[in-house]
Design a protein around this motif. Sequence first.
Motif, PDB file in Angstrom:
ATOM      1  N   LEU A  34       0.823  -1.210   0.000  1.00 47.98           N
ATOM      2  CA  LEU A  34       0.000   0.000   0.000  1.00 47.98           C
ATOM      3  C   LEU A  34       0.859   1.264   0.000  1.00 47.98           C
ATOM      4  O   LEU A  34       0.567   2.225  -0.717  1.00 47.98           O
ATOM      5  CB  LEU A  34      -0.952  -0.013   1.202  1.00 47.98           C
ATOM      6  CG  LEU A  34      -2.007  -1.117   1.188  1.00 47.98           C
ATOM      7  CD1 LEU A  34      -2.765  -1.143   2.505  1.00 47.98           C
ATOM      8  CD2 LEU A  34      -2.947  -0.959   0.006  1.00 47.98           C
ATOM      9  N   ASP A  37       2.407   1.757  -3.448  1.00 53.96           N
ATOM     10  CA  ASP A  37       1.470   2.336  -4.419  1.00 53.96           C
ATOM     11  C   ASP A  37       1.283   3.831  -4.220  1.00 53.96           C
ATOM     12  O   ASP A  37       1.083   4.566  -5.181  1.00 53.96           O
ATOM     13  CB  ASP A  37       0.113   1.637  -4.345  1.00 53.96           C
ATOM     14  CG  ASP A  37       0.001   0.496  -5.325  1.00 53.96           C
ATOM     15  OD1 ASP A  37       0.819   0.436  -6.263  1.00 53.96           O
ATOM     16  OD2 ASP A  37      -0.903  -0.340  -5.152  1.00 53.96           O
ATOM     17  N   ARG A  38       1.324   4.291  -2.985  1.00 54.63           N
ATOM     18  CA  ARG A  38       1.175   5.729  -2.728  1.00 54.63           C
ATOM     19  C   ARG A  38       2.442   6.500  -3.082  1.00 54.63           C
ATOM     20  O   ARG A  38       2.388   7.689  -3.333  1.00 54.63           O
ATOM     21  CB  ARG A  38       0.828   5.978  -1.263  1.00 54.63           C
ATOM     22  CG  ARG A  38      -0.569   5.521  -0.925  1.00 54.63           C
ATOM     23  CD  ARG A  38      -0.935   5.955   0.474  1.00 54.63           C
ATOM     24  NE  ARG A  38      -2.297   5.609   0.763  1.00 54.63           N
ATOM     25  CZ  ARG A  38      -3.321   6.451   0.646  1.00 54.63           C
ATOM     26  NH1 ARG A  38      -3.110   7.671   0.240  1.00 54.63           N
ATOM     27  NH2 ARG A  38      -4.535   6.054   0.940  1.00 54.63           N
ATOM     28  N   SER A  44       3.145  -1.371  -5.919  1.00 55.07           N
ATOM     29  CA  SER A  44       2.892  -2.712  -5.380  1.00 55.07           C
ATOM     30  C   SER A  44       3.209  -3.789  -6.410  1.00 55.07           C
ATOM     31  O   SER A  44       3.678  -4.868  -6.061  1.00 55.07           O
ATOM     32  CB  SER A  44       1.448  -2.843  -4.895  1.00 55.07           C
ATOM     33  OG  SER A  44       0.535  -2.656  -5.948  1.00 55.07           O
ATOM     34  N   VAL A  88      -3.162  -6.969  -3.159  1.00 54.31           N
ATOM     35  CA  VAL A  88      -2.916  -5.526  -3.094  1.00 54.31           C
ATOM     36  C   VAL A  88      -2.855  -4.941  -4.504  1.00 54.31           C
ATOM     37  O   VAL A  88      -3.429  -3.879  -4.766  1.00 54.31           O
ATOM     38  CB  VAL A  88      -1.613  -5.218  -2.324  1.00 54.31           C
ATOM     39  CG1 VAL A  88      -1.234  -3.758  -2.447  1.00 54.31           C
ATOM     40  CG2 VAL A  88      -1.760  -5.600  -0.868  1.00 54.31           C
ATOM     41  N   ARG A  91      -6.419  -4.881  -5.888  1.00 52.45           N
ATOM     42  CA  ARG A  91      -7.232  -3.893  -5.186  1.00 52.45           C
ATOM     43  C   ARG A  91      -6.900  -2.476  -5.634  1.00 52.45           C
ATOM     44  O   ARG A  91      -7.771  -1.636  -5.768  1.00 52.45           O
ATOM     45  CB  ARG A  91      -7.028  -4.004  -3.674  1.00 52.45           C
ATOM     46  CG  ARG A  91      -7.842  -3.015  -2.884  1.00 52.45           C
ATOM     47  CD  ARG A  91      -7.426  -3.000  -1.423  1.00 52.45           C
ATOM     48  NE  ARG A  91      -8.051  -1.941  -0.701  1.00 52.45           N
ATOM     49  CZ  ARG A  91      -7.634  -0.687  -0.668  1.00 52.45           C
ATOM     50  NH1 ARG A  91      -6.569  -0.330  -1.355  1.00 52.45           N
ATOM     51  NH2 ARG A  91      -8.270   0.226   0.028  1.00 52.45           N
ATOM     52  N   ASN A  92      -5.633  -2.215  -5.850  1.00 54.20           N
ATOM     53  CA  ASN A  92      -5.201  -0.871  -6.206  1.00 54.20           C
ATOM     54  C   ASN A  92      -5.039  -0.672  -7.710  1.00 54.20           C
ATOM     55  O   ASN A  92      -4.482   0.333  -8.134  1.00 54.20           O
ATOM     56  CB  ASN A  92      -3.885  -0.535  -5.520  1.00 54.20           C
ATOM     57  CG  ASN A  92      -4.053  -0.370  -4.027  1.00 54.20           C
ATOM     58  OD1 ASN A  92      -5.142  -0.108  -3.562  1.00 54.20           O
ATOM     59  ND2 ASN A  92      -2.987  -0.543  -3.295  1.00 54.20           N
ATOM     60  N   ARG A  94      -5.432   0.437 -11.309  1.00 51.09           N
ATOM     61  CA  ARG A  94      -6.012   1.652 -11.885  1.00 51.09           C
ATOM     62  C   ARG A  94      -6.830   1.352 -13.133  1.00 51.09           C
ATOM     63  O   ARG A  94      -7.449   2.230 -13.706  1.00 51.09           O
ATOM     64  CB  ARG A  94      -4.909   2.635 -12.204  1.00 51.09           C
ATOM     65  CG  ARG A  94      -4.325   3.240 -10.936  1.00 51.09           C
ATOM     66  CD  ARG A  94      -3.153   4.151 -11.246  1.00 51.09           C
ATOM     67  NE  ARG A  94      -2.646   4.830 -10.089  1.00 51.09           N
ATOM     68  CZ  ARG A  94      -1.958   4.295  -9.107  1.00 51.09           C
ATOM     69  NH1 ARG A  94      -1.716   3.010  -9.115  1.00 51.09           N
ATOM     70  NH2 ARG A  94      -1.517   5.012  -8.102  1.00 51.09           N
TER      71      ARG A  94
END
Length: 97
Positions: A34, A37-38, A44, A88, A91-92, A94
Amino acid sequence: MLGAVVHRHDADVLGLDVPWGLLVAVAPLVPLGLVADRTVSLGSASLMIGWGLVLVMQGSTGRGQYLIADDAVGWTFTLLGLALLVAVVLRNSRLRR
């Protein structure tokens, strides 16, 4: 890859072997994914690929030299860690359907 060393540790609690090292080794993977990814685009996914490559390289060393054994604990570490990172990434993602 400190998780490769730590995942083998366990403790005897009430006659049961508790694999505390396995939990310590895979628990940081989701928060790291997480944060990655930020911090970086597709962080990730990059973490998952790098983590997987290190595991593959571990298996390609000479006979008798390994950190991840070919047993239930070793496979749990490998597959659970990979599954958490895949979750992960998905989920993330795009990409929208």
